[in-house]
Design a protein around this motif. Structure first.
Motif, PDB file in Angstrom:
ATOM      1  N   UNK A  35     -61.355   7.045  60.433  1.00 23.97           N
ATOM      2  CA  UNK A  35     -61.196   5.896  61.329  1.00 23.97           C
ATOM      3  C   UNK A  35     -60.512   4.740  60.622  1.00 23.97           C
ATOM      4  N   UNK A  36     -60.891   4.483  59.379  1.00 27.10           N
ATOM      5  CA  UNK A  36     -60.250   3.395  58.636  1.00 27.10           C
ATOM      6  C   UNK A  36     -58.812   3.739  58.271  1.00 27.10           C
ATOM      7  N   UNK A  37     -58.525   5.006  58.001  1.00 29.77           N
ATOM      8  CA  UNK A  37     -57.144   5.412  57.745  1.00 29.77           C
ATOM      9  C   UNK A  37     -56.268   5.170  58.964  1.00 29.77           C
ATOM     10  N   UNK A  38     -56.772   5.550  60.136  1.00 31.26           N
ATOM     11  CA  UNK A  38     -55.994   5.378  61.370  1.00 31.26           C
ATOM     12  C   UNK A  38     -55.748   3.891  61.647  1.00 31.26           C
ATOM     13  N   UNK A  39     -56.753   3.064  61.436  1.00 32.31           N
ATOM     14  CA  UNK A  39     -56.611   1.641  61.713  1.00 32.31           C
ATOM     15  C   UNK A  39     -55.809   0.905  60.635  1.00 32.31           C
ATOM     16  N   UNK A  40     -55.696   1.499  59.445  1.00 33.15           N
ATOM     17  CA  UNK A  40     -54.978   0.830  58.373  1.00 33.15           C
ATOM     18  C   UNK A  40     -55.654  -0.464  57.959  1.00 33.15           C
ATOM     19  N   UNK A  41     -54.848  -1.452  57.550  1.00 33.68           N
ATOM     20  CA  UNK A  41     -55.396  -2.714  57.059  1.00 33.68           C
ATOM     21  C   UNK A  41     -56.206  -3.435  58.134  1.00 33.68           C
ATOM     22  N   UNK A  42     -55.810  -3.274  59.393  1.00 30.24           N
ATOM     23  CA  UNK A  42     -56.517  -3.954  60.485  1.00 30.24           C
ATOM     24  C   UNK A  42     -58.000  -3.588  60.511  1.00 30.24           C
ATOM     25  N   UNK A  43     -58.313  -2.331  60.200  1.00 32.25           N
ATOM     26  CA  UNK A  43     -59.690  -1.877  60.251  1.00 32.25           C
ATOM     27  C   UNK A  43     -60.583  -2.457  59.171  1.00 32.25           C
ATOM     28  N   UNK A  44     -59.978  -3.097  58.166  1.00 29.00           N
ATOM     29  CA  UNK A  44     -60.764  -3.679  57.081  1.00 29.00           C
ATOM     30  C   UNK A  44     -60.997  -5.178  57.280  1.00 29.00           C
TER      31      UNK A  44
END
Length: 350
Positions: free
Chosen positions: A291-300
């Motif tokens: 999920x964090x890979x798909x969202x990239x920086x936005x997910x962090x």
């Protein structure tokens, strides 16, 4: 099969009263009163308590289904803990009081004793929402025999702590406290409490995994890179397919444990719970990473709500036994049955 009316009621409450700001404010120490009051008015926290003991008198499957919904919305209230506390008190015939509750001890090595006069002695660590609870349901011993005690949280020495989820995980000292009610509970001990609590956590984790899959799919459709949505890229499609597989496996494993407990109680379901906590824990690790890979920086970023689910997944997978603990127990169960029983064990129910 869970009652759809109960699930629909829970879903509506969380949709209306458990928005992102509710979760953020709760992590800053603000009690989500409107959310809790709505849940309590619907008797959802006491789903597992018979009506003659002050509860809703619903089925075990209903409570597990409500927890799945709560996991989807990252509900920052002790719903699972109050459900478990109510169940624990009901096993000893103690009426559940109103208000939020929690359970102790959380760890199987907990040793809380109750004297003949009802005085308690002992300490419990990592107790969820202890500072927010009005009462704590305790599994202890009295004269070497298992008992369940209802203890008022007011006046207890509570040392605040915080889990990965941002939710309270406190240390509670029971020294000098007196139980409001104590009843014998033959066969109940911290290990049995861990068993049903682990099953409850798997439902919350399955719900959180469903949420991050939904968020990841939607983000991949909305996010445009090189002139097209990233959902069109094969690598992203592969990751989403893998995440969907993890979510499906986790859902099935969590339901397996819930159904076993609904049918048999907490006796003879060790393997079902071990499989569920092990498989759902694996899915939580792999699923959150994807999920964090798909969202990239936005997910962090703090502003994005993905972390509401992923931080809870990381925290819940460690509570009431992580994958290592349950894998070891499952291995011992299989080994104890001998080689001839391995294949029947693997294929049972298939």
């Amino acid at each position: 099969m869970a009652d759809t009316i109960i699930v629909d009621t829970a879903t509506k409450i969380f949709q209306d009263l458990c928005e992102a700001d509710t979760v953020n404010q709760a992590e800053k120490g603000e009690w989500p009163k409107a959310l809790w009051d709505a849940l309590e008015e619907s008797f959802l926290p006491l789903t597992w308590v018979p009506d003659d003991l002050g509860g809703a008198g619903a089925e075990m499957a209903d409570g597990f289904a409500v927890l799945r919904v709560a996991g989807r919305y990252a509900a920052p209230v002790p719903l699972a803990e109050t459900l478990l506390a109510g169940w624990l008190l009901a096993q000893a015939g103690i009426e559940s009081p109103p208000g939020p509750m929690t359970i102790a001890p959380v760890h199987e090595d907990g040793n809380i004793t109750v004297g003949a006069d009802g005085a308690l002695k002992g300490r419990a660590r990592h107790v969820p929402f202890a500072r927010n609870a009005a009462h704590i349901a305790v599994v202890g011993t009295r004269g070497g025999e298992g008992v369940v005690a209802l203890v008022a949280a007011k006046g207890l020495a509570i040392s605040p702590g915080v889990g990965l989820s941002g939710e309270p995980r406190d240390t509670v000292s029971f020294d000098g406290a007196t139980a409001l009610a104590v009843q014998p509970a033959p066969g109940l001990d911290p290990a049995k409490l861990t068993l049903i609590a682990a099953a409850a956590r798997t439902q919350q984790m399955a719900g959180a995994l469903e949420k991050i899959l939904e968020q990841s799919v939607q983000f991949s459709l909305d996010r445009v890179q090189f002139g097209r949505p990233i959902a069109k890229f094969q690598a992203v499609q592969h990751n989403l397919a893998t995440l969907a597989g993890e979510v499906a496996a986790a859902s099935a494993a969590a339901d397996l444990a819930a159904e076993a407990i609904a049918l048999h109680g907490v006796d003879g379901v060790d393997a079902d719970v071990a499989i569920a906590k092990l498989r759902v824990g694996d899915a939580a690790g792999a699923g959150a990473a994807i999920a964090h890979q798909v969202h990239g920086a936005m997910g962090f970023t703090y502003e994005h709500t993905l972390h509401h689910s992923t931080r809870r997944l990381w925290g819940w997978r460690e509570e009431f036994g992580n994958e290592t603990l349950w894998a070891e127990r499952l291995g011992r169960m299989v080994a104890a049955q001998g080689a001839d029983a391995l294949w029947p064990f693997v294929t049972q129910g298939s």
